[in-house]
Design a protein around this motif. Structure first.
Motif, short mmCIF file in Angstrom:
data_model
loop_
_atom_site.label_atom_id
_atom_site.label_comp_id
_atom_site.label_asym_id
_atom_site.label_seq_id
_atom_site.Cartn_x
_atom_site.Cartn_y
_atom_site.Cartn_z
N GLU A 117 0.91 -1.26 -0.16
CA GLU A 117 -0.10 -0.04 0.03
C GLU A 117 0.81 1.11 -0.09
N HIS A 118 0.65 2.21 -0.84
CA HIS A 118 1.58 3.26 -1.19
C HIS A 118 0.75 4.30 -1.82
N LEU A 119 1.51 5.58 -2.02
CA LEU A 119 0.85 6.70 -2.53
C LEU A 119 2.14 7.18 -3.32
N HIS A 120 1.70 8.24 -4.29
CA HIS A 120 2.88 9.16 -5.01
C HIS A 120 2.24 10.47 -4.98
N GLU A 121 3.43 11.47 -5.20
CA GLU A 121 3.13 12.79 -5.16
C GLU A 121 2.63 13.32 -6.18
N ASP A 122 2.39 12.56 -7.25
CA ASP A 122 1.65 13.34 -8.47
C ASP A 122 0.70 12.04 -9.04
N GLU A 123 -0.15 12.58 -9.91
CA GLU A 123 -1.03 11.64 -10.55
C GLU A 123 -0.57 10.34 -11.14
N GLU A 124 -0.89 9.23 -11.07
CA GLU A 124 -0.65 7.94 -11.74
C GLU A 124 -1.62 7.71 -12.72
N TYR B 55 5.80 6.17 -1.74
CA TYR B 55 5.92 6.36 -0.25
C TYR B 55 4.78 5.40 0.46
N ASN B 56 5.36 4.50 1.05
CA ASN B 56 4.49 3.30 1.61
C ASN B 56 3.93 3.81 2.81
N GLU C 121 4.26 5.04 6.76
CA GLU C 121 5.21 6.17 6.74
C GLU C 121 4.49 7.30 6.18
N ALA C 122 3.63 7.23 5.03
CA ALA C 122 3.27 8.25 4.41
C ALA C 122 2.05 9.25 4.90
N ASP C 123 1.41 8.57 6.00
CA ASP C 123 0.33 9.08 6.38
C ASP C 123 0.42 10.65 6.83
N GLY C 124 1.44 11.05 7.21
CA GLY C 124 1.37 12.63 7.42
C GLY C 124 1.98 13.42 6.04
N ASN C 125 2.27 12.73 4.88
CA ASN C 125 2.71 13.33 3.76
C ASN C 125 1.52 14.43 3.21
N VAL C 126 2.20 15.60 2.85
CA VAL C 126 1.45 16.75 2.51
C VAL C 126 0.13 16.40 1.41
N TYR C 127 0.61 15.83 0.35
CA TYR C 127 -0.01 15.22 -0.75
C TYR C 127 -1.27 14.30 -0.20
N ARG C 128 -1.01 13.27 0.79
CA ARG C 128 -1.90 12.80 1.41
C ARG C 128 -3.07 13.24 2.21
N ASN C 129 -2.58 14.53 2.82
CA ASN C 129 -3.56 15.52 3.64
C ASN C 129 -4.52 16.10 2.83
N GLU C 130 -3.66 16.52 1.60
CA GLU C 130 -4.46 17.23 0.51
C GLU C 130 -5.57 16.51 -0.05
N TYR C 131 -5.24 15.20 -0.23
CA TYR C 131 -6.14 14.43 -0.96
C TYR C 131 -7.27 14.05 -0.01
N LEU C 132 -7.06 13.75 1.12
CA LEU C 132 -7.99 13.50 2.35
C LEU C 132 -9.12 14.87 2.31
N LYS C 133 -8.54 16.00 2.36
CA LYS C 133 -9.43 16.97 2.05
C LYS C 133 -10.29 17.28 1.09
N GLU C 134 -9.71 16.96 -0.02
CA GLU C 134 -10.50 16.94 -1.55
C GLU C 134 -11.54 16.27 -1.40
N ILE C 135 -11.45 14.79 -0.77
CA ILE C 135 -12.62 13.94 -0.83
C ILE C 135 -13.44 14.08 0.58
#
Length: 176
Positions: free
Chosen positions: A84-91, A156-157, A160-174
């Motif tokens: 389970e991971h995320l990226h800082e740009d679209e995939e 970003y797995n 560890e990525a739970d506090g990532n700024v892109y993760r936080n922005e994504y959660l706000k958007e949804i």
């Protein structure tokens, strides 16, 4: 594209369908920021790329043979894609041949939604969304990857990525 809730059975092969009777619509995916399309030709993909300002692309072939004679290298790569991971740009992935599964978290962040992508399917995952990928048991996918900038794939797995700024922005958007 077939989209449904994953059965959450982690005791069997991740490359099996893990299908449930609970389907998920393209509209429901859109609420998560995930866009799903089907294009029968590259001209339509090129049009989308232009509209969304994708300027780079490459092709990736994932088969046991594409990683050489050592099957362990292929298995290791599949394991890393499935973490389970995320990226800082679209995939962005357009399937040219073969098939694979993309799993994304639902709005509650507690269940997996699985999308089976086959030839002609295109999926856009927003920056910051947790997801994972695996092949079907056919062990073959050829995909076109599209990028807004130079090609990169940095994962970003979780957790560890739970506090990532892109993760936080994504959660706000949804709205989570």
């Amino acid at each position: 594209m077939k989209i449904y809730y994953h059965d959450d059975d982690n005791t069997t092969d991740k490359q099996l369908p893990h299908e449930t009777s609970e389907t998920v619509s393209v509209e429901e995916l859109k609420k998560l920021g995930v866009l799903a399309y089907h294009y029968d030709n590259l001209e339509d993909v090129d049009k989308l790329a232009s509209e969304r300002s994708y300027v780079s692309r490459d092709e990736v072939l994932i088969t046991p043979e594409s990683f050489g004679a050592d099957r362990a290298i292929y298995e290791s790569k599949l394991t890393s894609f499935y973490a389970e991971h995320l990226h800082e740009d679209e995939e962005i992935r357009y399937i040219l041949d073969g098939a694979g599964y993309f799993d994304v978290r639902d709005a509650s962040q507690s269940r997996w939604i699985r999308a089976l992508l086959e030839k002609g399917d295109l999926l856009i995952l927003p920056a910051g969304i947790y997801h994972r990928f695996t092949l079907t048991t056919e062990n073959n996918v050829k995909a076109l990857r599209l990028f807004r900038e130079e090609p990169k794939w940095i994962a970003y797995n979780r957790p560890e990525a739970d506090g990532n700024v892109y993760r936080n922005e994504y959660l706000k958007e949804i709205g989570v």
